[in-house]
Design an enzyme around this catalytic site. Structure first.
Site, mmCIF file in Angstrom:
data_model
loop_
_atom_site.group_PDB
_atom_site.id
_atom_site.type_symbol
_atom_site.label_atom_id
_atom_site.label_comp_id
_atom_site.label_asym_id
_atom_site.label_seq_id
_atom_site.Cartn_x
_atom_site.Cartn_y
_atom_site.Cartn_z
ATOM 1 N N THR A 30 13.630 -26.060 -1.948
ATOM 2 C CA THR A 30 14.207 -24.935 -2.707
ATOM 3 C C THR A 30 13.138 -23.976 -3.236
ATOM 4 O OG1 THR A 30 14.158 -26.377 -4.637
ATOM 5 C CG2 THR A 30 16.246 -26.217 -3.459
ATOM 6 N N GLY A 31 11.861 -24.253 -2.934
ATOM 7 C CA GLY A 31 10.782 -23.405 -3.449
ATOM 8 C C GLY A 31 10.471 -22.242 -2.516
ATOM 9 N N VAL A 85 7.848 -21.729 -0.554
ATOM 10 C CA VAL A 85 7.394 -22.164 0.778
ATOM 11 C C VAL A 85 8.509 -22.926 1.494
ATOM 12 C CG1 VAL A 85 5.679 -23.517 2.044
ATOM 13 C CG2 VAL A 85 4.982 -22.271 0.002
ATOM 14 N N ARG A 126 -6.622 -32.340 0.889
ATOM 15 C CA ARG A 126 -7.317 -31.458 1.840
ATOM 16 C C ARG A 126 -8.772 -31.828 2.056
ATOM 17 N NH1 ARG A 126 -5.083 -26.093 -1.050
ATOM 18 N NH2 ARG A 126 -2.965 -26.070 -0.184
ATOM 19 N N CYS A 144 -3.746 -21.081 1.071
ATOM 20 C CA CYS A 144 -3.264 -19.869 1.748
ATOM 21 C C CYS A 144 -4.323 -18.763 1.834
ATOM 22 C CB CYS A 144 -2.011 -19.342 1.045
ATOM 23 S SG CYS A 144 -2.104 -19.352 -0.746
ATOM 24 N N SER A 174 3.649 -14.604 -5.313
ATOM 25 C CA SER A 174 4.388 -15.689 -4.648
ATOM 26 C C SER A 174 3.455 -16.848 -4.310
ATOM 27 C CB SER A 174 5.103 -15.186 -3.392
ATOM 28 O OG SER A 174 4.158 -14.691 -2.461
ATOM 29 N N HIS A 220 -1.500 -12.036 0.783
ATOM 30 C CA HIS A 220 -2.819 -12.072 0.149
ATOM 31 C C HIS A 220 -3.770 -11.170 0.940
ATOM 32 C CE1 HIS A 220 -1.287 -15.139 -2.323
ATOM 33 N NE2 HIS A 220 -1.981 -16.185 -1.910
HETATM 34 N N1 LIG Z 1 3.210 -20.279 -2.470
HETATM 35 C C1 LIG Z 1 2.245 -20.240 -1.563
HETATM 36 O O1 LIG Z 1 1.832 -19.165 -1.098
HETATM 37 C C2 LIG Z 1 1.602 -21.521 -1.105
HETATM 38 C C3 LIG Z 1 0.647 -21.459 -0.078
HETATM 39 C C4 LIG Z 1 0.041 -22.644 0.359
HETATM 40 C C5 LIG Z 1 0.393 -23.834 -0.214
HETATM 41 N N2 LIG Z 1 1.322 -23.856 -1.222
HETATM 42 C C6 LIG Z 1 1.691 -25.155 -1.793
HETATM 43 O O2 LIG Z 1 3.049 -25.408 -1.447
HETATM 44 C C7 LIG Z 1 3.674 -26.137 -2.494
HETATM 45 C C8 LIG Z 1 4.930 -25.398 -2.948
HETATM 46 O O3 LIG Z 1 4.588 -24.132 -3.436
HETATM 47 P P1 LIG Z 1 5.705 -23.040 -3.784
HETATM 48 O O4 LIG Z 1 4.982 -21.772 -3.977
HETATM 49 O O5 LIG Z 1 6.812 -23.113 -2.811
HETATM 50 O O6 LIG Z 1 6.211 -23.564 -5.220
HETATM 51 P P2 LIG Z 1 7.628 -23.315 -5.929
HETATM 52 O O7 LIG Z 1 8.247 -22.067 -5.476
HETATM 53 O O8 LIG Z 1 7.358 -23.515 -7.373
HETATM 54 O O9 LIG Z 1 8.524 -24.529 -5.404
HETATM 55 C C9 LIG Z 1 8.265 -25.854 -5.763
HETATM 56 C C10 LIG Z 1 9.258 -26.756 -5.073
HETATM 57 O O10 LIG Z 1 8.957 -28.108 -5.459
HETATM 58 C C11 LIG Z 1 10.125 -28.687 -6.007
HETATM 59 N N3 LIG Z 1 9.787 -29.675 -7.041
HETATM 60 C C12 LIG Z 1 9.254 -29.471 -8.255
HETATM 61 N N4 LIG Z 1 9.153 -30.644 -8.937
HETATM 62 C C13 LIG Z 1 9.654 -31.593 -8.102
HETATM 63 C C14 LIG Z 1 9.852 -32.988 -8.211
HETATM 64 N N5 LIG Z 1 9.528 -33.659 -9.325
HETATM 65 N N6 LIG Z 1 10.419 -33.648 -7.166
HETATM 66 C C15 LIG Z 1 10.756 -32.994 -6.035
HETATM 67 N N7 LIG Z 1 10.600 -31.657 -5.871
HETATM 68 C C16 LIG Z 1 10.051 -30.985 -6.895
HETATM 69 C C17 LIG Z 1 10.909 -27.522 -6.604
HETATM 70 O O11 LIG Z 1 12.254 -27.897 -6.796
HETATM 71 P P3 LIG Z 1 13.186 -27.085 -7.863
HETATM 72 O O12 LIG Z 1 13.697 -25.900 -7.106
HETATM 73 O O13 LIG Z 1 14.264 -28.065 -8.181
HETATM 74 O O14 LIG Z 1 12.333 -26.737 -9.028
HETATM 75 C C18 LIG Z 1 10.712 -26.513 -5.485
HETATM 76 O O15 LIG Z 1 11.566 -26.800 -4.395
HETATM 77 C C19 LIG Z 1 2.604 -26.330 -3.582
HETATM 78 O O16 LIG Z 1 1.978 -27.573 -3.371
HETATM 79 C C20 LIG Z 1 1.632 -25.213 -3.301
HETATM 80 O O17 LIG Z 1 0.323 -25.506 -3.739
HETATM 81 C C21 LIG Z 1 1.939 -22.735 -1.674
#
Ligand SMILES: NC(=O)c1ccc[n+]([C@@H]2O[C@H](COP(=O)([O-])OP(=O)(O)OC[C@H]3O[C@@H](n4cnc5c(N)ncnc54)[C@H](OP(=O)(O)O)[C@@H]3O)[C@@H](O)[C@H]2O)c1
Length: 337
Positions: A17-18, A20, A104, A133, A163, A246
């Site tokens: 749901t996040g 990514v 990583r 990223c 984001s 980015h």
């Molecule tokens: N954003 C980027 O550009 C990017 C790039 C590279 C890597 N990443 C990595 O990808 C990951 C996700 O990033 P994001 O930007 O998508 O974050 P985000 O939008 O904050 O989404 C986080 C996701 O994790 C879920 N979550 C949170 N706590 C949890 C728990 N206790 N159990 C199970 N699920 C849980 C959330 O669920 P809810 O919806 O219920 O809160 C949501 O689906 C992170 O590790 C980040 O470092 C992100």
């Protein structure tokens, strides 16, 4: 094989749901990844759903037993969740592709961008890390230059979208912008300060040398992915009020002189990179697009330095797309069956 055996894999997305996670589901669908059954998980704090192949799926809290029944699990939630579950699942034979920063830099965990180092994948290494990223953008843009000429040091200034810090940061930018346009005051909690109509030279926490965790991640991961332990990296990571994409200004110090024309021709042949000769890329022009983009190639302080401008969609090649490409590589090798 019985004729009616269902085709495809049982796949789970933790963090579906996040920012990514939602992209990842779309990419699996768009690229026709052979998913037989998709399990979506979230924090479970509220009732959330996701869309996959025209259907609405519930995304409940994690169920480890169900995760262990999958052939492949994508982790796109947080370092803590990955730390707790990813190694356990990999030990039980599940392929795990983890987008968090938790593994990583572990020597036994392949950190993979398929265009650069698919050979790091091993059938016995079931836990695979996807990189940071911002790092992905410079790693893809510069790896052919590094392979053909040798990059001695890189100086980087990044302009990172909100984001990249997750959905809470994106909501914060939007609500701050609305508040300020209405004459109100911005409130910050997801980011270290107000981001609407502002820039913050802080991405992550500062260490005792004054370097941010993002700056340290980019340096260490770039050394690992380029197999360049002596590479020197100096960086300032900056959060900007951009929704998605980015951008990086980079100055690459090379082992020998290279003309901008030669550098351009190397960049044009770099897999995963689109080199823009005429118009420079911007976050808006690259948003929603798969490749990393580069432009504005020119000489730096001397004939051994090349300056360039790079833009990449942090949610696609910076995260979800790269993870799916890793999974496709596992399929190609018939390791993921
Ligand atoms: N954003 C980027 O550009 C990017 C790039 C590279 C890597 N990443 C990595 O990808 C990951 C996700 O990033 P994001 O930007 O998508 O974050 P985000 O939008 O904050 O989404 C986080 C996701 O994790 C879920 N979550 C949170 N706590 C949890 C728990 N206790 N159990 C199970 N699920 C849980 C959330 O669920 P809810 O919806 O219920 O809160 C949501 O689906 C992170 O590790 C980040 O470092 C992100």
């Amino acid at each position: 094989m019985p004729a009616n055996k269902p085709h495809g894999l049982r796949v789970a997305v933790v963090g579906a749901t996040g920012m990514v996670g939602r992209e990842l589901l779309q990419i699996l669908e768009k690229r026709r990844f052979p998913v037989r059954e998709l399990l979506a998980f979230s924090s479970g704090k509220s009732q959330k759903t996701v869309r996959f192949r025209g259907k609405t799926l519930h995304a409940p809290a994690i169920n480890e037993k169900l995760l262990a029944s999958c052939a492949l699990v994508f982790f796109v939630s947080s370092d803590e969740i990955s730390q707790r579950l990813a190694p356990r699942l990999a030990k039980r034979g599940v392929w795990v592709i983890d987008d968090s920063a938790a593994f990583r830099l572990k020597p036994q965990v392949p950190l993979v961008i398929p265009e650069i180092n698919a050979e790091a994948l091993r059938p016995s290494r079931k836990l695979i890390a996807g990189p940071n990223c911002t790092m992905t953008a410079i790693a893809v843009a510069g790896f052919r230059l590094h392979a053909s000429v040798g990059v001695i040091s890189a100086r980087i200034a990044s302009y990172q979208s909100v984001s990249g810090a997750g959905s809470a940061a994106l909501q914060e930018l939007l609500s701050q912008a609305r508040a300020m346009l209405g004459g109100g005051r911005p409130k910050a909690s997801a980011l270290p300060g107000p981001i609407a109509f502002n820039v913050l030279p802080q991405v992550g926490r500062f260490d005792r040398f004054g370097r941010s965790s993002e700056e340290n991640k980019v340096a260490a991961e770039l050394r690992k992915i380029w197999s360049a332990p002596k590479l020197r990296v100096s960086m300032t990571a900056v959060r900007v009020p951009v929704i998605r994409g980015h951008s990086l200004a980079a100055w690459l110090n090379l082992a020998k002189p290279v003309s901008p024309a030669k550098a351009r021709s190397i960049l044009e042949k770099t897999p995963g990179l689109k080199f823009a000769r005429k118009q420079y890329p911007t976050p808006l022009s690259c948003s929603g697009r798969d490749p990393v983009y580069a432009g504005r190639v020119r000489q730096g302080v001397d004939s051994k330095e090349i300056a360039l401008w790079i833009v990449s969609d942090n949610l696609l090649k910076g995260a979800a797309l790269n993870s799916v490409q890793i999974a496709e590589e596992l399929l190609r090798r018939r390791w993921l069956a």
